[in-house]
Design a protein around this motif. Structure first.
Motif, PDB file in Angstrom:
ATOM      1  N   ALA A 198       5.879  -4.881  -6.420  1.00 63.44           N
ATOM      2  CA  ALA A 198       6.861  -3.717  -6.362  1.00 63.44           C
ATOM      3  C   ALA A 198       7.364  -3.885  -7.912  1.00 63.44           C
ATOM      4  O   ALA A 198       6.203  -3.805  -8.743  1.00 63.44           O
ATOM      5  CB  ALA A 198       7.843  -6.015  -6.375  1.00 63.44           C
ATOM      6  N   VAL A 199       8.546  -3.176  -7.600  1.00 66.29           N
ATOM      7  CA  VAL A 199       8.641  -2.102  -8.856  1.00 66.29           C
ATOM      8  C   VAL A 199       9.943  -2.543  -9.034  1.00 66.29           C
ATOM      9  O   VAL A 199      11.142  -2.416  -8.185  1.00 66.29           O
ATOM     10  CB  VAL A 199       8.268  -0.757  -8.506  1.00 66.29           C
ATOM     11  CG1 VAL A 199       8.731   0.028 -10.372  1.00 66.29           C
ATOM     12  CG2 VAL A 199       7.375  -0.506  -8.540  1.00 66.29           C
ATOM     13  N   LEU A 200      10.168  -2.754 -10.326  1.00 66.29           N
ATOM     14  CA  LEU A 200      11.992  -2.749 -10.992  1.00 66.29           C
ATOM     15  C   LEU A 200      12.120  -1.437 -11.146  1.00 66.29           C
ATOM     16  O   LEU A 200      12.246  -0.653 -11.589  1.00 66.29           O
ATOM     17  CB  LEU A 200      12.176  -3.998 -12.092  1.00 66.29           C
ATOM     18  CG  LEU A 200      13.316  -4.275 -12.632  1.00 66.29           C
ATOM     19  CD1 LEU A 200      14.450  -5.080 -11.255  1.00 66.29           C
ATOM     20  CD2 LEU A 200      13.112  -4.951 -14.074  1.00 66.29           C
ATOM     21  N   TYR A 242       1.303  -9.619   2.807  1.00 65.69           N
ATOM     22  CA  TYR A 242       1.111 -10.541   1.586  1.00 65.69           C
ATOM     23  C   TYR A 242       0.778  -9.840   0.261  1.00 65.69           C
ATOM     24  O   TYR A 242       0.963  -9.938  -0.429  1.00 65.69           O
ATOM     25  CB  TYR A 242       0.342 -11.485   2.124  1.00 65.69           C
ATOM     26  CG  TYR A 242      -1.084 -11.273   1.676  1.00 65.69           C
ATOM     27  CD1 TYR A 242      -1.952 -10.637   0.528  1.00 65.69           C
ATOM     28  CD2 TYR A 242      -2.121 -10.617   3.148  1.00 65.69           C
ATOM     29  CE1 TYR A 242      -3.644 -10.053   0.419  1.00 65.69           C
ATOM     30  CE2 TYR A 242      -3.263  -9.836   3.065  1.00 65.69           C
ATOM     31  CZ  TYR A 242      -3.991 -10.042   1.648  1.00 65.69           C
ATOM     32  OH  TYR A 242      -4.997  -8.584   2.255  1.00 65.69           O
ATOM     33  N   ALA A 243       0.520  -9.313   0.168  1.00 65.04           N
ATOM     34  CA  ALA A 243       0.653  -7.882  -0.775  1.00 65.04           C
ATOM     35  C   ALA A 243       1.766  -6.926  -1.513  1.00 65.04           C
ATOM     36  O   ALA A 243       1.545  -6.542  -2.791  1.00 65.04           O
ATOM     37  CB  ALA A 243      -1.121  -6.732  -0.336  1.00 65.04           C
ATOM     38  N   VAL A 244       2.738  -6.485  -0.517  1.00 63.41           N
ATOM     39  CA  VAL A 244       3.744  -6.045  -0.689  1.00 63.41           C
ATOM     40  C   VAL A 244       4.626  -6.887  -2.125  1.00 63.41           C
ATOM     41  O   VAL A 244       5.110  -5.661  -2.642  1.00 63.41           O
ATOM     42  CB  VAL A 244       4.353  -6.439   0.308  1.00 63.41           C
ATOM     43  CG1 VAL A 244       5.687  -5.607   0.276  1.00 63.41           C
ATOM     44  CG2 VAL A 244       4.356  -5.404   1.747  1.00 63.41           C
ATOM     45  N   ALA A 259      12.134  -2.421  -5.717  1.00 63.16           N
ATOM     46  CA  ALA A 259      11.649  -1.581  -4.170  1.00 63.16           C
ATOM     47  C   ALA A 259       9.937  -2.512  -4.244  1.00 63.16           C
ATOM     48  O   ALA A 259       9.727  -2.912  -5.084  1.00 63.16           O
ATOM     49  CB  ALA A 259      11.310  -0.508  -4.699  1.00 63.16           C
ATOM     50  N   PHE A 260      10.145  -2.545  -2.502  1.00 62.86           N
ATOM     51  CA  PHE A 260       8.506  -3.094  -2.167  1.00 62.86           C
ATOM     52  C   PHE A 260       8.079  -2.615  -1.478  1.00 62.86           C
ATOM     53  O   PHE A 260       9.004  -2.000  -0.544  1.00 62.86           O
ATOM     54  CB  PHE A 260       9.080  -4.682  -0.980  1.00 62.86           C
ATOM     55  CG  PHE A 260       9.709  -5.310  -2.152  1.00 62.86           C
ATOM     56  CD1 PHE A 260       9.036  -6.252  -2.995  1.00 62.86           C
ATOM     57  CD2 PHE A 260      11.376  -6.283  -2.284  1.00 62.86           C
ATOM     58  CE1 PHE A 260       9.074  -7.890  -3.219  1.00 62.86           C
ATOM     59  CE2 PHE A 260      11.481  -7.030  -3.132  1.00 62.86           C
ATOM     60  CZ  PHE A 260      11.136  -7.588  -3.939  1.00 62.86           C
ATOM     61  N   PRO A 261       7.451  -1.404  -1.194  1.00 64.21           N
ATOM     62  CA  PRO A 261       6.099  -0.970  -1.052  1.00 64.21           C
ATOM     63  C   PRO A 261       5.764  -0.673  -0.079  1.00 64.21           C
ATOM     64  O   PRO A 261       5.370  -2.334   0.445  1.00 64.21           O
ATOM     65  CB  PRO A 261       5.006  -0.248  -1.556  1.00 64.21           C
ATOM     66  CG  PRO A 261       5.163  -0.956  -2.700  1.00 64.21           C
ATOM     67  CD  PRO A 261       6.706  -1.645  -3.411  1.00 64.21           C
ATOM     68  N   LEU A 262       5.594  -0.526   1.287  1.00 63.42           N
ATOM     69  CA  LEU A 262       5.075  -1.240   3.245  1.00 63.42           C
ATOM     70  C   LEU A 262       4.068  -0.459   2.423  1.00 63.42           C
ATOM     71  O   LEU A 262       3.413  -0.571   4.051  1.00 63.42           O
ATOM     72  CB  LEU A 262       5.863  -0.925   3.402  1.00 63.42           C
ATOM     73  CG  LEU A 262       7.183  -1.905   4.131  1.00 63.42           C
ATOM     74  CD1 LEU A 262       8.580  -1.614   4.708  1.00 63.42           C
ATOM     75  CD2 LEU A 262       7.743  -3.098   3.195  1.00 63.42           C
TER      76      LEU A 262
END
Length: 135
Positions: free
Chosen positions: A49-51, A43-45, A63-66
């Motif tokens: 997020a970065v455009l 739920y925190a991902v 980009a979605f960091p895991l």
């Protein structure tokens, strides 16, 4: 890369190290790598997020960091909390284990023999020292 005076002090300590204690070994641990080992809850991902930059007429990419990203304002407190919790759990677990015998060199480490001459009066050594700095 900026070292300030740290590199100078480290090299000076190596140069004047007491040869009685053997060669000098250096280990540099970069805690930044630790941030990338802390996985995010699903739920925190999206919150992190970065455009990504794009060229004209190119589709936008996100980009979605895991894992916990270095540079995010709240990363240090989370990292500190995780490492403190890990240390607490490990210490608790060690207390539950039966007492093991002390290490064979523990007495020597706690009570080192007195040197005949102070380290500052010993001649500098002329042995080779390799230093690796990873960036």
């Amino acid at each position: 890369m900026q070292f300030g005076r740290a590199l100078h002090r480290i090299l000076q300590r190596i140069l004047h190290a007491n040869p009685i204690h053997g060669p000098v070994y250096i280990s540099k641990i970069d805690i930044a790598d630790g941030f990338y080992r802390i996985q995010l809850a699903p739920y925190a991902v999206p919150h992190l997020a970065v455009l990504l930059p794009q060229h004209p007429n190119e589709e936008a990419m996100i980009a979605f960091p895991l894992v916990l990203p270095m540079g995010w304002v709240n990363s240090p407190p989370y990292f500190s909390a995780v490492t403190e919790t890990g240390a607490d759990l490990m210490n608790q677990r060690l207390k539950q284990r039966p007492q093991e015998p002390p290490h064979r060199l523990e007495e020597l480490a706690l009570n080192p023999p007195a040197l005949e001459k102070p380290a500052s009066s010993l001649p500098p050594t002329t042995h080779r020292v390799d230093i690796y700095i990873y960036i």
